[in-house]
Design a protein around this motif. Structure first.
Motif, PDB file in Angstrom:
ATOM      1  N   TYR B  32     -17.948 -38.179  -7.329  1.00  0.00           N
ATOM      2  CA  TYR B  32     -18.199 -37.020  -8.195  1.00  0.00           C
ATOM      3  C   TYR B  32     -18.327 -37.543  -9.603  1.00  0.00           C
ATOM      4  CZ  TYR B  32     -17.217 -32.576 -10.627  1.00  0.00           C
ATOM      5  OH  TYR B  32     -17.271 -31.467 -11.437  1.00  0.00           O
ATOM      6  N   ARG B  95     -12.725 -37.474  -4.452  1.00  0.00           N
ATOM      7  CA  ARG B  95     -12.060 -36.303  -3.875  1.00  0.00           C
ATOM      8  C   ARG B  95     -10.832 -36.705  -3.071  1.00  0.00           C
ATOM      9  NH1 ARG B  95     -17.296 -33.326  -1.456  1.00  0.00           N
ATOM     10  NH2 ARG B  95     -18.006 -35.475  -1.496  1.00  0.00           N
ATOM     11  N   ALA B  97      -8.742 -38.930  -3.644  1.00  0.00           N
ATOM     12  CA  ALA B  97      -7.639 -39.423  -4.494  1.00  0.00           C
ATOM     13  C   ALA B  97      -7.251 -38.384  -5.530  1.00  0.00           C
ATOM     14  CB  ALA B  97      -8.033 -40.731  -5.155  1.00  0.00           C
ATOM     15  N   GLY B  98      -7.204 -37.134  -5.127  1.00  0.00           N
ATOM     16  CA  GLY B  98      -6.746 -36.081  -6.025  1.00  0.00           C
ATOM     17  C   GLY B  98      -7.707 -35.716  -7.126  1.00  0.00           C
ATOM     18  N   ASN B  99      -8.947 -36.177  -7.016  1.00  0.00           N
ATOM     19  CA  ASN B  99      -9.967 -35.848  -8.002  1.00  0.00           C
ATOM     20  C   ASN B  99      -9.590 -36.295  -9.412  1.00  0.00           C
ATOM     21  OD1 ASN B  99     -12.562 -34.722  -7.670  1.00  0.00           O
ATOM     22  ND2 ASN B  99     -11.995 -32.947  -8.884  1.00  0.00           N
ATOM     23  N   LYS B 100      -8.799 -37.355  -9.514  1.00  0.00           N
ATOM     24  CA  LYS B 100      -8.413 -37.868 -10.826  1.00  0.00           C
ATOM     25  C   LYS B 100      -9.644 -38.437 -11.523  1.00  0.00           C
ATOM     26  CE  LYS B 100      -5.646 -40.541  -8.621  1.00  0.00           C
ATOM     27  NZ  LYS B 100      -4.687 -41.614  -8.293  1.00  0.00           N
ATOM     28  N   LEU B 101      -9.863 -38.012 -12.754  1.00  0.00           N
ATOM     29  CA  LEU B 101     -11.037 -38.454 -13.485  1.00  0.00           C
ATOM     30  C   LEU B 101     -10.786 -39.777 -14.204  1.00  0.00           C
ATOM     31  CD1 LEU B 101     -12.212 -35.068 -15.045  1.00  0.00           C
ATOM     32  CD2 LEU B 101     -13.414 -36.391 -13.299  1.00  0.00           C
TER      33      LEU B 101
END
Lengths: 112, 113
Positions: B32, B95, B97-101
């Motif tokens: 993402y 996604r 991995a917790g959607n960490k940016l």
């Protein structure tokens, strides 16, 4: 704008004192995040939460702790503030993996 | 270790011109790729985002181009306006991995009238 409120918006404190920043959301999103922003580094993840009482570390978690006792509130604590923690802190929320993150307007923290 | 590298650090463009910001990533598990716009004193605001199964996405004057094999993606701002003057950040997440940016370092864009 996503319903995210960060408090305080500005804070000046001294080295060695404890500091707690609050993030409050009205969106009922499951995921909440704390980032810090420093020049040249973009934003870096400190800690995040994937549910009440469920938290995990991010890239720069040393010296920080978090707590989430209810869905709407995510607290970031600096147990003993140091000058290197002078930064702008942002909270973000997300419905979950694959969903966009929306940010609050930040807390500017200065540690003298 | 900076997993997302962004360039240039700053950019000056004339009104009506095209602003181009580039990002390169290392982790092939990223799935993402959002772009954020930030004005002084405000938090980053989501501008546009893309997933790796799409090579281009356009929303109004903003277009993301994505090159999976080169592990690069870019933001094009067409017909740049003075109101577009801001700092832009690319980011990437997983996604699973917790959607960490993971953010790039940012690009400060100035659009001259």
């Amino acid at each position: 704008d996503a319903g995210i409120t960060q408090s305080p918006r500005h804070k000046v404190t001294e080295t060695g004192t404890p500091v707690t920043l609050r993030c409050h959301q009205t969106e009922n999103h499951r995921y909440m995040y704390w980032y810090r922003q420093d020049p040249g580094h973009g934003l870096r993840l400190i800690h995040y939460s994937y549910g009440v009482k469920d938290t995990d570390k991010g890239e720069v978690s040393d010296g920080y702790s978090v707590s989430r006792s209810k869905t709407e509130d995510f607290l970031l604590t600096l147990e003993s503030a140091t000058s290197s923690q002078t930064s702008v802190y942002f909270c973000a929320i997300s419905e979950g993996p694959g969903s966009a993150q929306h940010f609050g307007d930040g807390t500017r923290l200065s540690i003298l | 270790q900076q997993q997302v590298k962004q360039s240039p650090q700053s950019l000056i463009v004339q009104k009506g011109g095209i602003s181009i910001i580039n990002c390169a990533y290392e982790n092939t598990a990223f799935d993402y790729f959002p772009w954020y716009q930030q004005f002084p004193g405000k938090g980053p605001a989501l501008l546009i985002a893309i997933r790796p199964d799409v090579s281009e996405k356009k929303e109004g004057r903003f277009t993301i181009s994505f090159n999976k094999s080169a592990k690069q993606f870019s933001l094009h701002i067409m017909d740049s306006q003075p109101g577009d003057s801001a700092t832009y950040f690319c980011a990437a997440s997983m996604r699973a991995a917790g959607n960490k940016l993971t953010f790039g370092g940012g690009t400060r864009v100035l659009v001259k009238p």
